[in-house]
Motif scaffolding. Structure first.
Motif, PDB file in Angstrom:
ATOM      1  N   ILE A   4      -5.387  -7.499   0.493  1.00 35.30           N
ATOM      2  CA  ILE A   4      -6.685  -6.853   0.618  1.00 35.30           C
ATOM      3  C   ILE A   4      -7.559  -7.798   1.435  1.00 35.30           C
ATOM      4  N   ARG A   5      -8.125  -7.276   2.501  1.00 39.22           N
ATOM      5  CA  ARG A   5      -8.952  -8.100   3.383  1.00 39.22           C
ATOM      6  C   ARG A   5     -10.157  -7.309   3.846  1.00 39.22           C
ATOM      7  N   ALA A   6     -11.108  -8.020   4.440  1.00 36.11           N
ATOM      8  CA  ALA A   6     -12.323  -7.388   4.950  1.00 36.11           C
ATOM      9  C   ALA A   6     -11.995  -6.430   6.088  1.00 36.11           C
ATOM     10  N   TYR A   7     -12.673  -5.324   6.098  1.00 37.06           N
ATOM     11  CA  TYR A   7     -12.595  -4.345   7.179  1.00 37.06           C
ATOM     12  C   TYR A   7     -13.104  -4.972   8.473  1.00 37.06           C
ATOM     13  N   THR A   8     -12.456  -4.629   9.592  1.00 38.42           N
ATOM     14  CA  THR A   8     -12.945  -4.989  10.927  1.00 38.42           C
ATOM     15  C   THR A   8     -12.997  -3.727  11.780  1.00 38.42           C
ATOM     16  N   VAL A  61      -2.825  -0.358   7.982  1.00 29.00           N
ATOM     17  CA  VAL A  61      -3.804  -0.166   6.923  1.00 29.00           C
ATOM     18  C   VAL A  61      -3.298   0.996   6.078  1.00 29.00           C
ATOM     19  N   VAL A  62      -3.182   0.760   4.763  1.00 28.84           N
ATOM     20  CA  VAL A  62      -2.637   1.792   3.876  1.00 28.84           C
ATOM     21  C   VAL A  62      -3.620   2.219   2.793  1.00 28.84           C
ATOM     22  N   GLN A  92       2.131   3.084  -5.625  1.00 33.44           N
ATOM     23  CA  GLN A  92       2.665   1.738  -5.384  1.00 33.44           C
ATOM     24  C   GLN A  92       1.699   0.651  -5.852  1.00 33.44           C
ATOM     25  N   HIS A  93       0.733   1.004  -6.669  1.00 31.12           N
ATOM     26  CA  HIS A  93      -0.260   0.087  -7.254  1.00 31.12           C
ATOM     27  C   HIS A  93      -1.223  -0.510  -6.233  1.00 31.12           C
ATOM     28  N   ILE A  94      -1.323   0.133  -5.072  1.00 29.08           N
ATOM     29  CA  ILE A  94      -2.285  -0.314  -4.064  1.00 29.08           C
ATOM     30  C   ILE A  94      -3.700  -0.052  -4.560  1.00 29.08           C
ATOM     31  N   GLY A  95      -3.918   1.085  -5.190  1.00 28.24           N
ATOM     32  CA  GLY A  95      -5.229   1.396  -5.749  1.00 28.24           C
ATOM     33  C   GLY A  95      -5.665   0.360  -6.766  1.00 28.24           C
ATOM     34  N   GLU A  96      -4.747  -0.077  -7.595  1.00 27.22           N
ATOM     35  CA  GLU A  96      -5.077  -1.108  -8.588  1.00 27.22           C
ATOM     36  C   GLU A  96      -5.510  -2.397  -7.910  1.00 27.22           C
TER      37      GLU A  96
END
Length: 162
Positions: A4-8, A61-62, A92-96
Motif C-alpha cells: 500500500i503506497r501513496a497515490y501519484t 494498481v489493484v 485476496q485480503h487486499i481490502g483488509e
C-alpha cells in the motif's frame, strides 16, 4: 506482493477504472456518475490522503482508498474513507490491507475517529471485516441506499477510535 503506497498522478487512470467499476456495480458507493478522465486526478489528489494497493508482481494498481474529513470544524477530527478493489482481485485480503493502512494513516494525519456513514447491509464481507478490526456499529438506516436494480437496502453506520 501487495504493498500500500501513496497515490501519484501516474495512478490516475488505473484508480479511476477501479473506482468507476464500483460505481457501475451500484451496490456500494453512493455516486451515480463515473469519474471522467479529466477529473480523476483532481478527485484523488484533493483527498486528505489517497492510497493505492500496488501489486509488484504484475506492476498494477489493484485497489485504492480515499481518506478525508467526515465533517468540518468541531467535528473535523472525524474522518471517512472509501475502499475499492478491482473485481478480479477481490477475496485476496487486499481490502483488509487497505483498511488497516487507512486506520494508521488517519491517526497519522491527526484524525481521532474513522466513521462510515453508509455501509450497505448486504455488503456482509465488509461488515464482517470492519467488526473483526474493532469497528462499532452505531445503527441502521432502513432503506438508506438505492441499489442499481432499483430496490432499497439498509445502511449501517460504524466507527472506530484511532
Amino acid at each position: 506482493m501487495i504493498t500500500i503506497r501513496a497515490y501519484t498522478q501516474q495512478d490516475a487512470a488505473a484508480a479511476m477504472d477501479i473506482w468507476n467499476e464500483v460505481v457501475r456495480e451500484g451496490v456500494a458507493f453512493p455516486q451515480v456518475e463515473e469519474l471522467a478522465p479529466d477529473e480523476a486526478h483532481g478527485f484523488f489528489a484533493s483527498q486528505s490522503y489517497t492510497a493505492v494497493a500496488w501489486d509488484s508482481d504484475t506492476a498494477e494498481v489493484v485497489g485504492l482508498y480515499i481518506l478525508h474529513p467526515n465533517n468540518v470544524g468541531r467535528c473535523g477530527h472525524i474522518c471517512n474513507t472509501s475502499y475499492a478493489v478491482r473485481s478480479d482481485r477481490r477475496g485476496q485480503h487486499i481490502g483488509e490491507q487497505l483498511v488497516k493502512h487507512s486506520l494508521a494513516m488517519g491517526a497519522r494525519l491527526g484524525f481521532r475517529i474513522l466513521q462510515f456513514n453508509a455501509v450497505v447491509a448486504a455488503n456482509v464481507h465488509a461488515l464482517h471485516l470492519y467488526e473483526r478490526l474493532g469497528f462499532t456499529r452505531l445503527g441502521r438506516i432502513p432503506r438508506g441506499f438505492l441499489m442499481r436494480d432499483g430496490h432499497y437496502e439498509d445502511i449501517i453506520l460504524l466507527y472506530i477510535q484511532l
